[in-house]
Design a protein around this motif. Structure first.
Motif, PDB file in Angstrom:
ATOM      1  N   MET A 118       0.643  -1.336   0.361  1.00 33.98           N
ATOM      2  CA  MET A 118      -0.023   0.013   0.150  1.00 33.98           C
ATOM      3  C   MET A 118       1.056   1.043  -0.678  1.00 33.98           C
ATOM      4  N   ASP A 119       0.263   2.581  -0.717  1.00 31.17           N
ATOM      5  CA  ASP A 119       1.173   3.800  -1.011  1.00 31.17           C
ATOM      6  C   ASP A 119       1.530   4.642   0.269  1.00 31.17           C
ATOM      7  N   ILE A 120       2.415   5.121   1.250  1.00 35.18           N
ATOM      8  CA  ILE A 120       2.180   5.527   1.717  1.00 35.18           C
ATOM      9  C   ILE A 120       1.477   5.841   2.297  1.00 35.18           C
ATOM     10  N   LYS A 121       1.030   7.165   1.371  1.00 32.28           N
ATOM     11  CA  LYS A 121      -0.057   8.510   0.703  1.00 32.28           C
ATOM     12  C   LYS A 121      -1.363   7.742   1.357  1.00 32.28           C
ATOM     13  N   ASP A 122      -1.795   6.360   0.778  1.00 32.26           N
ATOM     14  CA  ASP A 122      -2.858   6.237   1.509  1.00 32.26           C
ATOM     15  C   ASP A 122      -3.002   5.340   3.081  1.00 32.26           C
ATOM     16  N   ARG A 123      -2.202   5.225   3.207  1.00 32.64           N
ATOM     17  CA  ARG A 123      -2.105   3.978   4.180  1.00 32.64           C
ATOM     18  C   ARG A 123      -1.991   5.331   5.205  1.00 32.64           C
ATOM     19  N   ILE A 124      -1.859   7.434   5.333  1.00 35.47           N
ATOM     20  CA  ILE A 124      -1.892   8.188   6.456  1.00 35.47           C
ATOM     21  C   ILE A 124      -3.231   8.354   6.463  1.00 35.47           C
ATOM     22  N   ILE A 125      -3.984   8.300   5.106  1.00 37.87           N
ATOM     23  CA  ILE A 125      -5.510   8.740   4.857  1.00 37.87           C
ATOM     24  C   ILE A 125      -6.024   7.689   5.640  1.00 37.87           C
ATOM     25  N   GLN A 126      -5.885   6.186   5.447  1.00 36.16           N
ATOM     26  CA  GLN A 126      -6.677   5.553   6.188  1.00 36.16           C
ATOM     27  C   GLN A 126      -6.578   5.607   7.972  1.00 36.16           C
ATOM     28  N   GLU A 127      -5.126   5.619   7.765  1.00 36.32           N
ATOM     29  CA  GLU A 127      -5.540   5.845   9.651  1.00 36.32           C
ATOM     30  C   GLU A 127      -5.850   7.158  10.205  1.00 36.32           C
ATOM     31  N   ALA A 128      -5.612   8.494   9.712  1.00 37.83           N
ATOM     32  CA  ALA A 128      -6.335   9.346  10.288  1.00 37.83           C
ATOM     33  C   ALA A 128      -8.426   9.268  10.128  1.00 37.83           C
ATOM     34  N   CYS A 129      -8.518   8.769   8.884  1.00 36.76           N
ATOM     35  CA  CYS A 129      -9.674   8.458   8.899  1.00 36.76           C
ATOM     36  C   CYS A 129     -10.326   7.291   8.371  1.00 36.76           C
ATOM     37  N   PRO A 130     -10.246   6.150   8.903  1.00 38.82           N
ATOM     38  CA  PRO A 130     -10.899   4.908   8.881  1.00 38.82           C
ATOM     39  C   PRO A 130     -11.705   4.032   8.246  1.00 38.82           C
ATOM     40  N   VAL A 131     -11.902   4.038   7.061  1.00 36.50           N
ATOM     41  CA  VAL A 131     -13.502   2.875   7.203  1.00 36.50           C
ATOM     42  C   VAL A 131     -14.021   1.919   7.566  1.00 36.50           C
ATOM     43  N   VAL A 132     -14.706   1.047   8.874  1.00 37.34           N
ATOM     44  CA  VAL A 132     -14.732   0.580   9.365  1.00 37.34           C
ATOM     45  C   VAL A 132     -16.124  -0.363   9.275  1.00 37.34           C
ATOM     46  N   MET A 133     -15.970  -1.619   8.607  1.00 28.65           N
ATOM     47  CA  MET A 133     -16.904  -2.063   8.312  1.00 28.65           C
ATOM     48  C   MET A 133     -18.023  -2.593   9.479  1.00 28.65           C
ATOM     49  N   VAL A 134     -18.983  -2.341   9.765  1.00 24.65           N
ATOM     50  CA  VAL A 134     -20.097  -2.770  10.979  1.00 24.65           C
ATOM     51  C   VAL A 134     -19.840  -4.534  11.252  1.00 24.65           C
ATOM     52  N   PRO A 135     -19.304  -4.770  11.886  1.00 31.83           N
ATOM     53  CA  PRO A 135     -19.897  -6.790  11.772  1.00 31.83           C
ATOM     54  C   PRO A 135     -20.939  -6.951  12.195  1.00 31.83           C
ATOM     55  N   ARG A 136     -21.522  -7.576  11.456  1.00 37.68           N
ATOM     56  CA  ARG A 136     -22.877  -8.412  11.894  1.00 37.68           C
ATOM     57  C   ARG A 136     -22.747  -9.582  12.445  1.00 37.68           C
ATOM     58  N   TYR A 137     -21.693 -10.569  12.887  1.00 40.89           N
ATOM     59  CA  TYR A 137     -21.287 -11.381  14.246  1.00 40.89           C
ATOM     60  C   TYR A 137     -21.201 -10.896  15.328  1.00 40.89           C
ATOM     61  N   SER A 138     -20.469 -10.227  15.584  1.00 39.84           N
ATOM     62  CA  SER A 138     -19.992  -9.709  16.648  1.00 39.84           C
ATOM     63  C   SER A 138     -20.024  -7.965  16.456  1.00 39.84           C
ATOM     64  N   GLU A 139     -19.187  -7.463  18.143  1.00 38.09           N
ATOM     65  CA  GLU A 139     -19.580  -6.797  18.172  1.00 38.09           C
ATOM     66  C   GLU A 139     -18.704  -5.598  17.657  1.00 38.09           C
ATOM     67  N   LEU A 140     -18.701  -4.555  17.516  1.00 37.95           N
ATOM     68  CA  LEU A 140     -18.828  -2.950  17.301  1.00 37.95           C
ATOM     69  C   LEU A 140     -17.571  -3.025  17.875  1.00 37.95           C
ATOM     70  N   PRO A 141     -15.751  -3.093  17.720  1.00 44.16           N
ATOM     71  CA  PRO A 141     -14.707  -2.132  18.041  1.00 44.16           C
ATOM     72  C   PRO A 141     -14.855  -0.877  18.083  1.00 44.16           C
ATOM     73  N   ALA A 142     -15.056  -0.273  19.789  1.00 43.17           N
ATOM     74  CA  ALA A 142     -15.007   1.069  20.951  1.00 43.17           C
ATOM     75  C   ALA A 142     -14.659   2.246  19.711  1.00 43.17           C
TER      76      ALA A 142
END
Length: 204
Positions: free
Chosen positions: A1-25
């Protein structure tokens, strides 16, 4: 992964809401949640926790459901500070000037009103030095219009594009009676002020 994309994802993550488990706080800051019914945004700051829908999918998505959250951890906004802000803004409006102020919250001293040092003020804008908030957090960014315009302008939208806070605008009619409009701002997404204080006309 490009370092710039990694920085963006760390600053503004997109998280899948789990269907069968708890969403991490969420620890703090903000994130996007892809849920069963579409896209949500979640934000957590020392004074509040919010999880609100942004986009509704036309079809069910293969993710879990997101729970709506709109909570002030710091307690209800004091009406006395809003009344005081209105009175100061009214005095400015009588001279045809805008006013700006911050309602700040701290864990030890609670809510307080901070009036920044003004650099330049006029009937259409006010610029100021951002106050140092040692141990405090900006909760409501207030400003006034010295005329009857209870709405956020394009300039207001631009100014509210960053950060997590409430934004408020005070205006006055010909009889100097005030109107207050407040919205929640989460990194450029705007939401109607609800669940803490009814949005209404305040007279002082």
């Amino acid at each position: 992964m490009d370092i710039k994309d990694r920085i963006i994802q760390e600053a503004c993550p997109v998280v899948m809401v789990p269907r069968y488990s708890e969403l991490p706080a969420i620890e703090g800051g903000y994130r996007y949640l892809m849920a069963f019914d579409g896209l949500w945004v979640e934000a957590k700051v020392p004074w509040g926790h919010f999880r609100l829908p942004l986009w509704k999918s036309l079809r069910p998505l293969p993710y879990g459901e997101a729970e709506y959250i709109y909570r002030l951890e710091s307690g209800q906004l004091p009406l006395s500070l809003l009344d005081r802000s209105i009175e100061v803004a009214r005095n400015k409006a009588k001279n045809g000037l805008e006013w700006a102020g911050w309602i700040v919250w701290g864990a030890f001293d609670g809510y307080r009103l901070v009036e920044p040092t003004v650099i330049k003020e006029s009937s259409s804008s006010v610029s100021y030095e951002h106050p140092e908030l040692t141990g405090g957090h900006l909760v409501v960014d207030l400003h006034s219009h010295p005329f009857d315009m209870t709405a956020f302008s394009g300039v207001d939208d631009h100014d509210d594009m960053g950060g997590i806070r409430f934004s408020g605008v005070i205006c006055f009619d010909r009889y100097m009676q005030p109107n207050l409009k407040i919205r929640l701002c989460i990194e450029g997404h705007f939401f109607t002020f609800r669940g803490v204080l009814d949005e209404k006309t305040l007279s002082a």
